[in-house]
Design a protein around this motif. Sequence first.
Motif, PDB file in Angstrom:
ATOM      1  N   ASP A  76       0.830  -1.208   0.000  1.00  8.28           N
ATOM      2  CA  ASP A  76       0.000   0.000   0.000  1.00  8.28           C
ATOM      3  C   ASP A  76       0.864   1.256   0.000  1.00  8.28           C
ATOM      4  O   ASP A  76       0.566   2.220  -0.700  1.00  8.28           O
ATOM      5  CB  ASP A  76      -0.928   0.009   1.216  1.00  8.28           C
ATOM      6  N   HIS A  77       1.933   1.222   0.782  1.00  6.97           N
ATOM      7  CA  HIS A  77       2.849   2.370   0.844  1.00  6.97           C
ATOM      8  C   HIS A  77       3.476   2.624  -0.527  1.00  6.97           C
ATOM      9  O   HIS A  77       3.480   3.760  -1.020  1.00  6.97           O
ATOM     10  CB  HIS A  77       3.932   2.099   1.887  1.00  6.97           C
ATOM     11  N   LYS A 128       1.020   4.065  -3.132  1.00  5.82           N
ATOM     12  CA  LYS A 128       0.777   5.498  -2.979  1.00  5.82           C
ATOM     13  C   LYS A 128       1.895   6.312  -3.624  1.00  5.82           C
ATOM     14  O   LYS A 128       1.639   7.317  -4.281  1.00  5.82           O
ATOM     15  CB  LYS A 128       0.657   5.860  -1.496  1.00  5.82           C
TER      16      LYS A 128
END
Length: 81
Positions: A64-65, A68
């Motif tokens: 997820d990091h 982004k």
Amino acid sequence: MLFWFSALTLMADALEVMHMRLRQMAVGNGTSDEMFLMVTEKLDAASEAGSIFMRGDDWGHVLDHYRKIVAANVERLSARR
């Protein structure tokens, strides 16, 4: 299955960013600031991934990091067209 979908989506988005950057370099629009940013983002993201693991989070949070970061790159590079 969600892990694999996230991983494949990240790979597709990362390929798009590489394509955009290579295309910009090929036509002479690649700036030294962009090249520096390209390297420092990788180092910063790797450091942050290590921090995520040290907090006890799993691969999903790391993906997820990274997603982004890559999404922000796509947005920024798309605006430069």
